[in-house]
Design a protein around this motif. Structure first.
Motif, PDB file in Angstrom:
ATOM      1  N   LEU A 169     -23.754 -29.605 -10.740  1.00  0.00           N
ATOM      2  CA  LEU A 169     -24.661 -30.444 -11.521  1.00  0.00           C
ATOM      3  C   LEU A 169     -24.362 -31.919 -11.281  1.00  0.00           C
ATOM      4  CD1 LEU A 169     -26.927 -30.422 -13.667  1.00  0.00           C
ATOM      5  CD2 LEU A 169     -25.128 -30.413 -15.404  1.00  0.00           C
ATOM      6  N   ALA A 170     -23.080 -32.269 -11.228  1.00  0.00           N
ATOM      7  CA  ALA A 170     -22.688 -33.660 -10.991  1.00  0.00           C
ATOM      8  C   ALA A 170     -23.133 -34.127  -9.610  1.00  0.00           C
ATOM      9  CB  ALA A 170     -21.177 -33.808 -11.143  1.00  0.00           C
ATOM     10  N   LYS A 226     -12.060 -44.879 -18.135  1.00  0.00           N
ATOM     11  CA  LYS A 226     -11.921 -43.431 -18.318  1.00  0.00           C
ATOM     12  C   LYS A 226     -13.066 -42.691 -17.629  1.00  0.00           C
ATOM     13  CE  LYS A 226     -11.622 -39.832 -21.738  1.00  0.00           C
ATOM     14  NZ  LYS A 226     -12.098 -39.370 -23.008  1.00  0.00           N
ATOM     15  N   LEU A 227     -14.296 -43.166 -17.819  1.00  0.00           N
ATOM     16  CA  LEU A 227     -15.445 -42.527 -17.180  1.00  0.00           C
ATOM     17  C   LEU A 227     -15.407 -42.705 -15.669  1.00  0.00           C
ATOM     18  CD1 LEU A 227     -18.330 -43.381 -19.653  1.00  0.00           C
ATOM     19  CD2 LEU A 227     -16.969 -41.310 -19.513  1.00  0.00           C
ATOM     20  N   LEU A 228     -14.861 -43.830 -15.226  1.00  0.00           N
ATOM     21  CA  LEU A 228     -14.733 -44.068 -13.791  1.00  0.00           C
ATOM     22  C   LEU A 228     -13.759 -43.068 -13.165  1.00  0.00           C
ATOM     23  CD1 LEU A 228     -15.807 -46.041 -11.665  1.00  0.00           C
ATOM     24  CD2 LEU A 228     -13.751 -47.388 -12.030  1.00  0.00           C
ATOM     25  N   PRO A 287     -20.951 -30.332 -19.245  1.00  0.00           N
ATOM     26  CA  PRO A 287     -22.157 -31.017 -19.709  1.00  0.00           C
ATOM     27  C   PRO A 287     -23.297 -30.048 -19.987  1.00  0.00           C
ATOM     28  CG  PRO A 287     -21.854 -31.346 -17.364  1.00  0.00           C
ATOM     29  CD  PRO A 287     -20.645 -30.605 -17.853  1.00  0.00           C
ATOM     30  N   ASN A 288     -24.196 -30.485 -20.848  1.00  0.00           N
ATOM     31  CA  ASN A 288     -25.370 -29.694 -21.200  1.00  0.00           C
ATOM     32  C   ASN A 288     -26.381 -29.810 -20.058  1.00  0.00           C
ATOM     33  OD1 ASN A 288     -27.626 -28.520 -22.290  1.00  0.00           O
ATOM     34  ND2 ASN A 288     -27.508 -29.622 -24.224  1.00  0.00           N
ATOM     35  N   ILE A 331     -22.876 -36.250 -17.828  1.00  0.00           N
ATOM     36  CA  ILE A 331     -21.915 -35.445 -17.071  1.00  0.00           C
ATOM     37  C   ILE A 331     -20.512 -36.041 -17.124  1.00  0.00           C
ATOM     38  CG2 ILE A 331     -23.637 -34.462 -15.523  1.00  0.00           C
ATOM     39  CD1 ILE A 331     -22.499 -36.344 -13.345  1.00  0.00           C
ATOM     40  N   LEU A 332     -20.414 -37.359 -17.252  1.00  0.00           N
ATOM     41  CA  LEU A 332     -19.089 -37.977 -17.298  1.00  0.00           C
ATOM     42  C   LEU A 332     -18.453 -37.890 -18.684  1.00  0.00           C
ATOM     43  CD1 LEU A 332     -19.628 -41.162 -15.098  1.00  0.00           C
ATOM     44  CD2 LEU A 332     -18.685 -38.939 -14.444  1.00  0.00           C
ATOM     45  N   ARG A 333     -19.244 -37.855 -19.726  1.00  0.00           N
ATOM     46  CA  ARG A 333     -18.696 -37.784 -21.085  1.00  0.00           C
ATOM     47  C   ARG A 333     -18.290 -36.366 -21.485  1.00  0.00           C
ATOM     48  NH1 ARG A 333     -18.459 -42.549 -23.156  1.00  0.00           N
ATOM     49  NH2 ARG A 333     -20.086 -44.086 -22.821  1.00  0.00           N
ATOM     50  N   HIS A 334     -18.794 -35.366 -20.774  1.00  0.00           N
ATOM     51  CA  HIS A 334     -18.502 -33.973 -21.134  1.00  0.00           C
ATOM     52  C   HIS A 334     -17.982 -33.177 -19.932  1.00  0.00           C
ATOM     53  CE1 HIS A 334     -20.555 -34.836 -24.875  1.00  0.00           C
ATOM     54  NE2 HIS A 334     -21.578 -35.274 -24.177  1.00  0.00           N
TER      55      HIS A 334
END
Length: 149
Positions: free
Chosen positions: A76-77, A99-101, A35-36, A56-59
C-alpha cells in the motif's frame, strides 16, 4: 571482623534482568495492524496524495507479528509513493516531522526488497528527497531500529 555476605543489599544492579533466558521483546500486544486501506484508497481517488501519505506513515504495522500484514502495508505504501508526481515529492517530504520521516525511510528500504515495474526509480527519488531533509541520522536510525515494517 567479617561482614555478613549472605545479604544482597550491596547489589545496585539486578543482574538477573540481563539474563538471556529472561529476555522479553518490547513489542506491545494489540498495537495497530497497519494503515486503513479504504481510507488510503479514498484519498488516492480524490487526488489527496499527501493525506494518503500521512495515513500510511502515522499507522505503520511496527508491532504486528504477521508478515502478511506488514507486506500488505508495504504494498500500500509503495502504491501511495508511486502515485506522486516528481515535483510533489519535495514538498511532501518537507512537511514531515523526524518520526514520520524515519517511518518513510523504513517503507522506502522495505520497498527496495520488492521491486516492481517503475517502483525502484520512484523509491530512489523519495530516498534522495528524504535524505536531503533527514540526513544520515535518519538512515542510521532506520537501519539500527529493531521494529520493521
Amino acid at each position: 571482623m567479617s561482614k555478613n555476605t549472605a545479604s544482597n543489599k550491596f547489589r545496585k544492579v539486578n543482574v538477573d534482568d540481563f539474563d538471556p533466558e529472561n529476555f522479553k521483546d518490547d513489542t506491545v500486544e494489540g498495537e495497530e495492524q497497519g494503515p486503513n486501506e479504504s481510507e488510503v484508497n479514498s484519498f488516492l481517488t480524490q487526488g489527496k496524495n499527501v493525506d494518503a501519505l500521512e495515513v500510511i506513515l502515522r499507522h505503520p504495522p511496527l508491532g504486528a507479528k504477521s508478515q502478511a500484514v506488514k507486506d500488505k502495508a508495504v504494498n500500500l505504501a509503495i502504491r501511495v509513493l508511486t502515485s506522486f508526481k516528481t515535483s510533489e515529492i519535495d514538498g511532501a517530504v518537507k512537511s514531515l516531522d523526524s518520526k514520520l520521516l524515519d517511518v518513510l525511510m523504513k517503507y522506502i528500504y522495505r520497498g527496495f526488497e520488492f521491486p516492481t515495474e517503475g517502483s525502484s526509480a520512484s523509491l530512489l527519488t523519495w530516498h534522495e528527497k528524504a535524505y536531503n531533509v533527514g540526513g544520515a541520522g535518519s538512515i542510521v536510525r532506520v537501519l539500527t531500529d529493531r521494529k520493521r515494517v
